[in-house]
Design a protein around this motif. Structure first.
Motif, PDB file in Angstrom:
ATOM      1  N   VAL A 125       0.885  -1.165   0.000  1.00  0.00           N
ATOM      2  CA  VAL A 125       0.000   0.000   0.000  1.00  0.00           C
ATOM      3  C   VAL A 125       0.922   1.214   0.000  1.00  0.00           C
ATOM      4  N   GLY A 126       1.243   1.673  -1.198  1.00  0.00           N
ATOM      5  CA  GLY A 126       2.240   2.717  -1.358  1.00  0.00           C
ATOM      6  C   GLY A 126       1.640   4.103  -1.372  1.00  0.00           C
ATOM      7  N   GLU A 127       2.442   5.054  -1.832  1.00  0.00           N
ATOM      8  CA  GLU A 127       2.045   6.452  -1.778  1.00  0.00           C
ATOM      9  C   GLU A 127       1.408   6.936  -3.073  1.00  0.00           C
ATOM     10  N   THR A 128       1.621   6.211  -4.145  1.00  0.00           N
ATOM     11  CA  THR A 128       0.982   6.571  -5.406  1.00  0.00           C
ATOM     12  C   THR A 128       0.172   5.427  -5.986  1.00  0.00           C
ATOM     13  N   ARG A 129       0.325   4.218  -5.442  1.00  0.00           N
ATOM     14  CA  ARG A 129      -0.377   3.062  -5.992  1.00  0.00           C
ATOM     15  C   ARG A 129      -0.401   1.936  -4.971  1.00  0.00           C
ATOM     16  N   VAL A 130      -1.318   0.994  -5.189  1.00  0.00           N
ATOM     17  CA  VAL A 130      -1.310  -0.264  -4.453  1.00  0.00           C
ATOM     18  C   VAL A 130      -0.802  -1.325  -5.417  1.00  0.00           C
ATOM     19  N   ARG A 131       0.303  -1.971  -5.054  1.00  0.00           N
ATOM     20  CA  ARG A 131       0.908  -2.984  -5.915  1.00  0.00           C
ATOM     21  C   ARG A 131       0.642  -4.362  -5.305  1.00  0.00           C
ATOM     22  N   ILE A 132       0.150  -5.295  -6.123  1.00  0.00           N
ATOM     23  CA  ILE A 132      -0.160  -6.648  -5.681  1.00  0.00           C
ATOM     24  C   ILE A 132       0.604  -7.622  -6.561  1.00  0.00           C
ATOM     25  N   GLU A 133       1.396  -8.515  -5.959  1.00  0.00           N
ATOM     26  CA  GLU A 133       2.184  -9.477  -6.725  1.00  0.00           C
ATOM     27  C   GLU A 133       1.990 -10.884  -6.174  1.00  0.00           C
ATOM     28  N   LEU A 134       1.938 -11.852  -7.078  1.00  0.00           N
ATOM     29  CA  LEU A 134       1.839 -13.272  -6.724  1.00  0.00           C
ATOM     30  C   LEU A 134       3.183 -13.935  -6.973  1.00  0.00           C
ATOM     31  N   PHE A 135       3.644 -14.717  -6.005  1.00  0.00           N
ATOM     32  CA  PHE A 135       4.944 -15.385  -6.086  1.00  0.00           C
ATOM     33  C   PHE A 135       4.777 -16.874  -5.845  1.00  0.00           C
ATOM     34  N   ASP A 136       5.713 -17.657  -6.422  1.00  0.00           N
ATOM     35  CA  ASP A 136       5.789 -19.063  -6.013  1.00  0.00           C
ATOM     36  C   ASP A 136       6.650 -19.150  -4.756  1.00  0.00           C
TER      37      ASP A 136
ATOM     38  N   ARG B 276      -3.173  10.776  -3.942  1.00  0.00           N
ATOM     39  CA  ARG B 276      -2.825  10.271  -2.617  1.00  0.00           C
ATOM     40  C   ARG B 276      -4.067  10.060  -1.756  1.00  0.00           C
ATOM     41  N   ARG B 277      -5.114   9.489  -2.337  1.00  0.00           N
ATOM     42  CA  ARG B 277      -6.361   9.271  -1.605  1.00  0.00           C
ATOM     43  C   ARG B 277      -6.300   7.909  -0.902  1.00  0.00           C
ATOM     44  N   TYR B 278      -6.370   7.967   0.409  1.00  0.00           N
ATOM     45  CA  TYR B 278      -6.245   6.752   1.221  1.00  0.00           C
ATOM     46  C   TYR B 278      -7.583   6.349   1.849  1.00  0.00           C
ATOM     47  N   GLU B 279      -8.697   6.574   1.114  1.00  0.00           N
ATOM     48  CA  GLU B 279      -9.974   6.121   1.658  1.00  0.00           C
ATOM     49  C   GLU B 279      -9.908   4.624   1.940  1.00  0.00           C
ATOM     50  N   VAL B 280     -10.337   4.265   3.131  1.00  0.00           N
ATOM     51  CA  VAL B 280     -10.201   2.876   3.564  1.00  0.00           C
ATOM     52  C   VAL B 280     -10.925   1.927   2.616  1.00  0.00           C
ATOM     53  N   GLU B 281     -12.160   2.257   2.263  1.00  0.00           N
ATOM     54  CA  GLU B 281     -12.923   1.371   1.384  1.00  0.00           C
ATOM     55  C   GLU B 281     -12.222   1.190   0.043  1.00  0.00           C
ATOM     56  N   GLY B 282     -11.632   2.263  -0.466  1.00  0.00           N
ATOM     57  CA  GLY B 282     -10.931   2.165  -1.746  1.00  0.00           C
ATOM     58  C   GLY B 282      -9.716   1.263  -1.672  1.00  0.00           C
ATOM     59  N   ILE B 283      -8.921   1.407  -0.603  1.00  0.00           N
ATOM     60  CA  ILE B 283      -7.742   0.563  -0.442  1.00  0.00           C
ATOM     61  C   ILE B 283      -8.149  -0.897  -0.291  1.00  0.00           C
ATOM     62  N   VAL B 284      -9.165  -1.161   0.540  1.00  0.00           N
ATOM     63  CA  VAL B 284      -9.640  -2.535   0.729  1.00  0.00           C
ATOM     64  C   VAL B 284     -10.114  -3.114  -0.601  1.00  0.00           C
ATOM     65  N   GLY B 285     -10.833  -2.305  -1.382  1.00  0.00           N
ATOM     66  CA  GLY B 285     -11.296  -2.768  -2.687  1.00  0.00           C
ATOM     67  C   GLY B 285     -10.153  -3.072  -3.638  1.00  0.00           C
ATOM     68  N   HIS B 286      -9.141  -2.207  -3.648  1.00  0.00           N
ATOM     69  CA  HIS B 286      -7.971  -2.446  -4.505  1.00  0.00           C
ATOM     70  C   HIS B 286      -7.286  -3.764  -4.149  1.00  0.00           C
ATOM     71  N   ILE B 287      -7.135  -4.023  -2.838  1.00  0.00           N
ATOM     72  CA  ILE B 287      -6.448  -5.254  -2.420  1.00  0.00           C
ATOM     73  C   ILE B 287      -7.271  -6.476  -2.822  1.00  0.00           C
ATOM     74  N   ARG B 288      -8.564  -6.434  -2.542  1.00  0.00           N
ATOM     75  CA  ARG B 288      -9.415  -7.579  -2.897  1.00  0.00           C
ATOM     76  C   ARG B 288      -9.380  -7.849  -4.404  1.00  0.00           C
ATOM     77  N   GLU B 289      -9.563  -6.787  -5.185  1.00  0.00           N
ATOM     78  CA  GLU B 289      -9.574  -6.962  -6.646  1.00  0.00           C
ATOM     79  C   GLU B 289      -8.220  -7.449  -7.142  1.00  0.00           C
ATOM     80  N   GLY B 290      -7.156  -6.863  -6.608  1.00  0.00           N
ATOM     81  CA  GLY B 290      -5.825  -7.246  -7.058  1.00  0.00           C
ATOM     82  C   GLY B 290      -5.504  -8.693  -6.745  1.00  0.00           C
ATOM     83  N   VAL B 291      -5.896  -9.163  -5.554  1.00  0.00           N
ATOM     84  CA  VAL B 291      -5.667 -10.561  -5.193  1.00  0.00           C
ATOM     85  C   VAL B 291      -6.382 -11.480  -6.167  1.00  0.00           C
ATOM     86  N   ALA B 292      -7.646 -11.168  -6.469  1.00  0.00           N
ATOM     87  CA  ALA B 292      -8.410 -11.998  -7.399  1.00  0.00           C
ATOM     88  C   ALA B 292      -7.786 -11.974  -8.795  1.00  0.00           C
TER      89      ALA B 292
END
Length: 429
Positions: A90-101, A117-133
Motif C-alpha cells: 500500500v504505497g504512496e501513489t499506488r497499491v501494488r499486488i504481486e503473486l509469487f511461487d 494520494r487518496r487513502y480512503e479505507v474502502e478504496g484501499i480494501v477494494g484495490h487489495i481484494r480486486e488485485g488478489v483476485a
C-alpha cells in the motif's frame, strides 16, 4: 511426550523440518550429505526429514554431483510450485499486488493507482481484494494454494486478539482501522488463508535482510525514503525487525508543520512530499498533473541538467539540505543502535540514488559519534522498487518455515481426542 526442556516430539519434528527447509531455501541445491553439517542433524534425521518433505511435495530432486569414489549424490531443492504467496504494497501513489511461487519468483502482478494520494479505507480494501483476485486468475492459481497474503502499510500496526491487525496511520488519516477484519468481510479467500499485515518499512527491511544488502548482517537499519520516511531496526534480539516512526523524530523545534500534525519532524524536511512543497514555495515548477515520482525526477533534472546547462540553484540547495537532514537523522540511528549497515530504499531513495548517497553518508558520519560511525556502512538497497512487496510476501513464507512447512489447519470444532494427541506425540521423526 515432553522432554526436560518442555519440547515435545512434535516440536522437535517441526524444528528439524524448518532447519532443512531453510538450508535448502537459502543455500540449495544441497545433497543429503551436505545437509547434515549445515543443519547439525544426524544422517538418520536428515533421511527421515527429507523423505517427509519429499512426500509432502515441498522438496524435489535437482540433479546430482559426483562423490569421492562412491555413487553420485542426489541434489535437493525446495519445489517452487509447492506453495504461493501474495505480497501487497500500500504505497504512496499506488497499491501494488504481486503473486509469487515458493521461491519468490513473480508469477503475476497488478497495480492500482491512487488518485491524488487518496487513502480512503474502502478504496484501499477494494484495490487489495480486486488485485488478489486478478493475480490469482492471471496465474490460474486457486486461492486454497496460498500460504498467505502479506501486506505492507504506512503507519503503526497493532495486532489485536479480537480484530486482527489494526492500522494507526496518522499521516494518511487512518485512526485504528481494522484492516484485517475489513479484508475478511466478503473476502474470496478461504478462512485458512491468513493475512499478515505490517509496516511497509518493516517489510522492506525483511526483503533486504533476506535477499538484498542486509544478508549476513546481525545489526542493520533499513530506511524507507518515499513521500515520508521510516525505518526498520534489525538486531539479534529482534531478528524479524521492528518498524520505528523515525520520520517523526523532531529535528527542529517549532519547525515546519509535518503531515502528522506535529512541528519540526524529520519527514517535514526530508520526505519527498515536503521536499517538493519546499521547491514550489521557493518558485520551483514541477510538471503539472504528475505524481510525486515524476515531480521528483524533474527536480533532480533541474538541479543536475543532463545537457550541462545552468542548474536550478534552489533545487540544488534544497537537495543538499535534504541530504543533510537525512544524514543527521541517520546519525541518531547510528548512535542509538550502532548498526553494521544502513540501507536506503524506497522510491525516492532509489530515484536520488548514488548522486545523493555520498552527501548523506558524509553528513551521517559528521553528526554521529566517532566510534559507531567508523563501523557502519551506508548504502542503497539492492532490491529496487518491488522490495516492499517482496518483503510483504516473505511474511507468510517466514510463518510457513516456522511451522516446518505445514499449512494452517482449519480451526477444530471440538477438542482433539486424547488418543490422537498421544499417537502424534510418539510418532517417529
Amino acid at each position: 511426550m515432553t522432554g526436560r526442556n518442555g519440547r515435545t516430539v512434535r516440536d522437535l519434528r517441526r524444528a528439524n523440518r524448518t532447519a532443512v527447509l531453510q538450508r535448502l531455501y537459502f543455500d540449495g541445491p544441497l545433497s543429503r550429505f551436505e545437509l547434515g553439517p549445515a543443519t547439525g542433524l544426524s544422517s538418520g534425521s536428515i533421511s527421515n526429514v527429507v523423505a517427509d518433505l519429499v512426500a509432502d511435495g515441498l522438496v524435489e530432486e535437482a540433479g546430482s554431483v559426483d562423490s569421492d569414489g562412491g555413487r553420485p549424490r542426489i541434489l535437493l531443492r525446495v519445489a517452487p510450485a509447492s506453495g504461493h504467496m501474495i505480497g501487497v504494497d500500500v504505497g504512496e501513489t499506488r497499491v501494488r499486488i504481486e503473486l509469487f511461487d515458493l521461491t519468490l519468483t513473480e508469477l503475476a502482478r497488478v497495480e492500482k493507482p491512487l488518485e491524488q494520494r487518496r487513502y480512503e479505507v474502502e478504496g484501499i480494501v477494494g484495490h487489495i481484494r480486486e488485485g488478489v483476485a486478478e493475480v490469482l486468475a492471471a496465474a490460474d492459481i486457486t486461492p486454497e494454494r496460498l500460504l498467505g497474503v502479506g501486506i505492507g502499510v504506512p503507519g503503526i500496526v497493532e495486532h489485536t486478539p479480537d480484530r486482527g491487525a489494526v492500522v494507526h496511520g496518522q499521516t494518511i488519516g487512518w485512526d485504528a482501522v481494522p484492516l484485517e477484519a475489513l479484508l475478511r468481510e466478503g473476502s474470496p479467500l478461504p478462512a485458512t488463508v491468513p493475512y499478515f499485515i505490517d509496516n511497509g518499512a518493516k517489510t522492506l527491511g525483511q526483503a533486504e535482510m533476506w535477499f538484498g544488502g542486509g544478508r549476513g548482517a546481525r545489526n542493520a537499519v533499513v530506511v524507507l525514503f518515499g513521500s515520508g520516511v521510516g525505518a526498520s531496526i534489525v538486531t539479534p534480539d529482534v531478528e524479524q525487525g521492528r518498524a520505528v516512526e523515525w520520520g517523526h523524530l523532531t529535528v527542529r523545534v517549532r519547525g515546519r508543520r509535518c503531515r502528522c500534525g506535529s512541528l519540526g519532524c524529520l519527514e517535514a524536511y526530508a520526505g519527498a512530499e515536503a521536499l517538493l512543497d519546499r521547491w514550489r514555495e521557493e518558485g520551483g515548477r514541477p510538471p503539472r498533473g504528475t505524481d510525486e515520482e515524476t515531480a521528483l525526477s524533474a527536480m533532480l533534472a533541474a538541479a543536475h541538467p543532463a545537457d550541462g546547462g545552468e542548474p536550478d540553484a534552489v533545487a540544488l540547495t534544497l537537495l543538499d539540505e535534504t541530504a543533510e537532514y537525512l544524514g543527521a537523522g541517520l546519525s541518531d540511528l547510528i548512535n542509538l543502535f550502532q548498526p553494521e549497515r544502513i540501507l536506503i530504499g524506497g522510491w525516492a531513495g532509489l530515484e536520488l540514488g548514488v548522486r545523493f548517497l555520498s552527501a548523506v553518508r558524509r553528513h551521517a558520519t559528521a553528526y554521529a559519534l566517532r566510534h559507531p560511525a567508523e563501523k557502519v556502512t551506508v548504502e542503497l538497497g539492492r532490491l529496487g522498487p518491488d522490495a516492499v512487496t517482496v518483503g510483504a510476501a516473505i511474511l507468510p513464507l517466514a510463518d510457513f518455515f516456522t511451522r516446518g512447512g505445514r499449512r494452517p489447519e482449519p480451526l477444530p470444532t471440538g477438542p482433539e481426542p486424547a488418543w490422537r494427541t498421544a499417537l502424534e506425540e510418539r510418532a517417529p521423526h
